[in-house]
Design a protein around this motif. Structure first.
Motif, PDB file in Angstrom:
ATOM      1  N   TYR A   4       0.854  -1.187   0.000  1.00 38.44           N
ATOM      2  CA  TYR A   4       0.000   0.000   0.000  1.00 38.44           C
ATOM      3  C   TYR A   4       0.888   1.234   0.000  1.00 38.44           C
ATOM      4  O   TYR A   4       1.929   1.257   0.642  1.00 38.44           O
ATOM      5  N   SER A   6       0.401   5.682   0.105  1.00 34.04           N
ATOM      6  CA  SER A   6      -0.419   6.883   0.167  1.00 34.04           C
ATOM      7  C   SER A   6       0.506   8.063  -0.085  1.00 34.04           C
ATOM      8  O   SER A   6       1.566   8.170   0.538  1.00 34.04           O
ATOM      9  N   LYS A   8       0.486  12.330  -0.492  1.00 31.65           N
ATOM     10  CA  LYS A   8      -0.298  13.558  -0.314  1.00 31.65           C
ATOM     11  C   LYS A   8       0.583  14.778  -0.549  1.00 31.65           C
ATOM     12  O   LYS A   8       1.682  14.866  -0.014  1.00 31.65           O
ATOM     13  N   ASN A  15      -3.638  13.866  -3.662  1.00 27.47           N
ATOM     14  CA  ASN A  15      -3.884  12.742  -2.763  1.00 27.47           C
ATOM     15  C   ASN A  15      -4.134  11.497  -3.596  1.00 27.47           C
ATOM     16  O   ASN A  15      -5.026  11.495  -4.449  1.00 27.47           O
ATOM     17  N   GLU A  17      -4.031   7.001  -3.181  1.00 22.19           N
ATOM     18  CA  GLU A  17      -3.793   5.785  -2.415  1.00 22.19           C
ATOM     19  C   GLU A  17      -3.859   4.619  -3.389  1.00 22.19           C
ATOM     20  O   GLU A  17      -4.776   4.544  -4.210  1.00 22.19           O
ATOM     21  N   GLU A  19      -3.354   0.289  -3.559  1.00 27.11           N
ATOM     22  CA  GLU A  19      -3.114  -1.010  -2.934  1.00 27.11           C
ATOM     23  C   GLU A  19      -2.553  -1.940  -3.993  1.00 27.11           C
ATOM     24  O   GLU A  19      -3.031  -1.962  -5.134  1.00 27.11           O
TER      25      GLU A  19
END
Length: 123
Positions: A4, A6, A8, A15, A17, A19
């Motif tokens: 994963y 993320s 930002k 932003n 994300e 997986e």
């Protein structure tokens, strides 16, 4: 294995994300969509140097966080040596970059140095 990520306020990325599952992952998209920025963000998680110009214009900081599955006994041993607990064989790396180059690196919630991060990620 990276499971994963993320990202930002990193360059043009506000932003995102992502997986990842076992097997191959292909990043596709139009020119300028940010594919190489995602690769750069992964590089930061692995110990690349951060520069203040990666912070999105108008923002106070950029944050890149990744969750890795760790099976390597040497990595687990080194994490233990650095007193970095690993639950469920997870390694959580978080990089915070500011325009003033006040960067913070955390692994499993504990602050570490860039050299320690590089040592962990190169095993």
């Amino acid at each position: 294995m990276l499971r994963y990520i993320s990202v930002k306020n990193f360059a043009i990325i506000e932003n995102i994300e992502v997986e990842f599952n076992a097997g191959m992952t292909a990043l596709t998209g139009e020119t300028g969509a940010g594919k190489s920025l995602l690769i750069d963000a992964i590089g930061l998680l692995l110990g690349d140097r951060a520069t203040s110009n990666v912070v999105r214009t108008g923002e106070s900081k950029a944050i890149v966080e990744g969750v890795f599955e760790v099976q390597n006994a040497k990595v687990i041993s080194l994490l233990s040596e650095y007193d970095l607990d690993t639950e469920n064989h997870e390694l959580v790396i978080r990089r915070q970059i500011t325009p003033l180059n006040n960067n913070i690196i955390k692994v499993n919630g504990r602050t570490i140095s860039l050299s320690q991060l590089r040592e962990i990620t190169t095993l």
